[in-house]
Design an enzyme around this catalytic site. Sequence first.
Site, PDB file in Angstrom:
ATOM      1  N   ASP A 316      54.640  69.198   2.624  1.00 48.29           N
ATOM      2  CA  ASP A 316      54.775  67.706   2.599  1.00 48.29           C
ATOM      3  C   ASP A 316      56.405  67.132   2.443  1.00 48.29           C
ATOM      4  O   ASP A 316      56.320  67.193   1.346  1.00 48.29           O
ATOM      5  CB  ASP A 316      54.262  66.638   1.603  1.00 48.29           C
ATOM      6  CG  ASP A 316      54.066  65.150   1.092  1.00 48.29           C
ATOM      7  OD1 ASP A 316      55.166  65.043   1.315  1.00 48.29           O
ATOM      8  OD2 ASP A 316      53.954  64.855   0.761  1.00 48.29           O
ATOM      9  N   THR A 372      44.396  53.446  16.943  1.00 49.98           N
ATOM     10  CA  THR A 372      44.510  52.361  17.739  1.00 49.98           C
ATOM     11  C   THR A 372      46.133  52.060  18.451  1.00 49.98           C
ATOM     12  O   THR A 372      46.694  53.126  19.534  1.00 49.98           O
ATOM     13  CB  THR A 372      44.514  51.472  17.572  1.00 49.98           C
ATOM     14  OG1 THR A 372      43.023  50.436  16.790  1.00 49.98           O
ATOM     15  CG2 THR A 372      45.128  49.879  18.502  1.00 49.98           C
TER      16      THR A 372
END
Lengths: 492, 492
Positions: A316, A372
């Site tokens: 990370d 999306t």
Amino acid sequence: MLRPRGFTALPRAWPSRAASSSVAAAYYPSEPVAPSLVTASVPGPKSIELNQHLGAVFDNRASYFVTDYGRSVGNYISDADGNQLLDVYCQISSIALGYNNPALLATAASPQMASALVNRPALACFPPADYGRILQDGLLAAAPPGTNKVWTALSGSCANETAYKAAFMYQAARRRGSLDFTDEELTSAMENQPPGAPDRAILSFDKGFHGRLFGSLSTTRSKPIHKLDIPAFNWPKAPFPALQYPLAEHVRENAEEEARCLAEFERIVRLHPPHSIAAIVVEPVQAEGGDNHASPAFFQGLRALTLEHDILMIVDEVQTGVGACGKFWAHEHWDLAVPPDMVTFSKKFQAAGFYFSDPALQPAQPYRQFNTWCGDPSKALLARTIYQEITRHDLVARTAQVGAYLYGQMEQMFARHPAAVHSLRGENFGTFIAWSCENPAKRNELLMRMRSVGVNIGGCGNHSVRLRPSLVFERAHADVFLEALEYSLRAL
Amino acid sequence: MLRPRGFTALPRAWPSRAASSSVAAAYYPSEPVAPSLVTASVPGPKSIELNQHLGAVFDNRASYFVTDYGRSVGNYISDADGNQLLDVYCQISSIALGYNNPALLATAASPQMASALVNRPALACFPPADYGRILQDGLLAAAPPGTNKVWTALSGSCANETAYKAAFMYQAARRRGSLDFTDEELTSAMENQPPGAPDRAILSFDKGFHGRLFGSLSTTRSKPIHKLDIPAFNWPKAPFPALQYPLAEHVRENAEEEARCLAEFERIVRLHPPHSIAAIVVEPVQAEGGDNHASPAFFQGLRALTLEHDILMIVDEVQTGVGACGKFWAHEHWDLAVPPDMVTFSKKFQAAGFYFSDPALQPAQPYRQFNTWCGDPSKALLARTIYQEITRHDLVARTAQVGAYLYGQMEQMFARHPAAVHSLRGENFGTFIAWSCENPAKRNELLMRMRSVGVNIGGCGNHSVRLRPSLVFERAHADVFLEALEYSLRAL
């Protein structure tokens, strides 16, 4: 050089920067040479009044001050009252090139940006003709060694969570082999039950921070206030080394501590059924958790254990990535023989997502790693410019140099204030420098004193302070900072 | 009026739009009057070649075609080969005002936008001086009746997940009363265990879709491919009514079906300990799941039950919101006596987040509903313009009118093709219209045929087709669409 005195006057005669060697001067001819405070305290009356209005509609209780971004320039942030503060916090480590950077303003004014904003695409369904090029010249040109693919997301939290999803789908596909989904998997997945929704886990480390959505929050182990009242997955955590400083004086203790943590990590892994831990997620420096470092040897040991146990390794780099740590990616300090499986990013790149190289981390079926928007081309355009400017101006090396200078000066300064500050850390880690105070109250007092002399600075962990300046924070800015810090420490 | 013939020629003499009454004509003087296809099929050779390059670095297997956004205008999307298609899918329901809208381009070119892009703020810590005003004039001016506060996020998934977090913190605070966190809570939260990380749940509905991150995916119940291999919370789901069409011919059956679902919902709630279900999340129309509608009476019944059982009601308007459904917010059709506790939004607003009114949905402590960015002012600026343009041009009423015309015409058309298409739905729901096909293969064939005559259109559920045009889709566009549909249905 350190001249303790008030910072409340308007800009004074500070040594001007040598323009020939200063990227900041080239970008920001009008950048202040020192903080300038026009109100008795920060936040001033206008900030307070504006904040009261904002608070009626938006949760702004974490507000430091209301900001005038139009007047902010380079390393200086302006507030609504006209105060100008040297910013070593930079929107929680998110401003890469300073405020109102001219190269980014040019990108913001480009026809490509206008189109990306007003015609926001569902990238995976209707990709723009130039998206491949934007990625190639930007995010992918910056890819960490050993990675050559990218998945784009919108925030650090969803960068990590989509990486976790990739890990879960990868491990399930490995176990399933060439077989199709079983009827039981198809049915049970819809009921949120195994085997379709399996009991696999992401292992994280004590004091790690990986975001605040439900999957990422289950791996976040920083503070109770981040996690209280939110349901969490029953995923394991392992200890992260608690090193003692100065490092040179605690070589044996720190080696033992790292060996202890590696042994405990392996013990926890062995407690779990094989392959039930899909991946580990780890920060090169646990930033929110207090700027906790570990040695390259520790991370090499972790990497070896993940390979041995067939566990993926996700690094990370949401806060450590993009140039401030002395390398473009902080994990480049580790010299791993086998690179991490995935590296996540966000913050300084504005764009978020994760890098990888194994094509099997892209699920075999479409519409599984999908949503999306699948990222945002307006942020990918900004990331490209940020990468190109970092390269053009050699900002990683410059930041490493100013960091070395800063660290050396602070080492000397802290020797004069042993009761107030300790555990200076981040040597050879660029400007990613931190230290600890006596206790949380003293830390908070120091942050307030720094602000009162015109430096915007942030804490981390319970009693630590972190430096997160931009990549155009130079020696002249470091000197302003150092004087403010010396003054504040004396006043503590 | 319906003249079946090929659509492969360049633009022909189509009846011109009456400019005086056409918002599309005012926005887009150069908008095509019909689709124009220059390649034998879509995607054409340039799309295919560009996609091959993009696929090397980005998962684009869901790609319809590579898009030329620069040449897209109004309701017409252009591909890389120069084809121009009437777009009734609009980036999965995300383009509110058409492509390259001049009002949005002006916003994109504004100094405010440039600053928002290049000085991306940590909104909750360093709010811009104008953020309150931007929210007041935009997102909050559009707030659903009964709500007056907003939390901003970045996507539909994180809009829902932050709403879930608000619900969990609210319910825990209600149970805790004025007491402080217990030591056991503080400790267990860090271990991902109750009581600090409690076993509370969000209840969702069969075939609902609420996003793809870990919390939202646990409430998504659309298709196995969305959920397989990803660990999920053991949260309950309730049935959603499966209505039969035409509604007028199935009044009794549908009323019984909705009563059955409400009874089953209540039975499931009673199976759970009191207050262990923090909230329900429900879409006004289950869009991804197949455009499944239910009556206002069903939603009124749900609301009554949530109030009775002290469960919060979250209405997910990510796809239904912002004007396409005949009201600005689809749930305004329900005439609820007590408004929903939270309403989530994203897509057509570009900005994402949730609305609420009860101040107790803002946790009593700061830094709990919190993250680095807490939204994105560049998207809030776009949302403001979108809202202002919708209001200025009365686009909700216009869309309701064109939807009524479209629905009436389709009703007549479908009577001529009873074997091919059925269950037309969305009457009095603006352009949020859908229907079902014989089976998934026939549905996919219809989608392909529509594309081959120049209409970009999307499916939903297993065998349904959904219309998701922009809010400047007018009668002239509807006529082009209707002719293409008649032609395609005849060819099936």
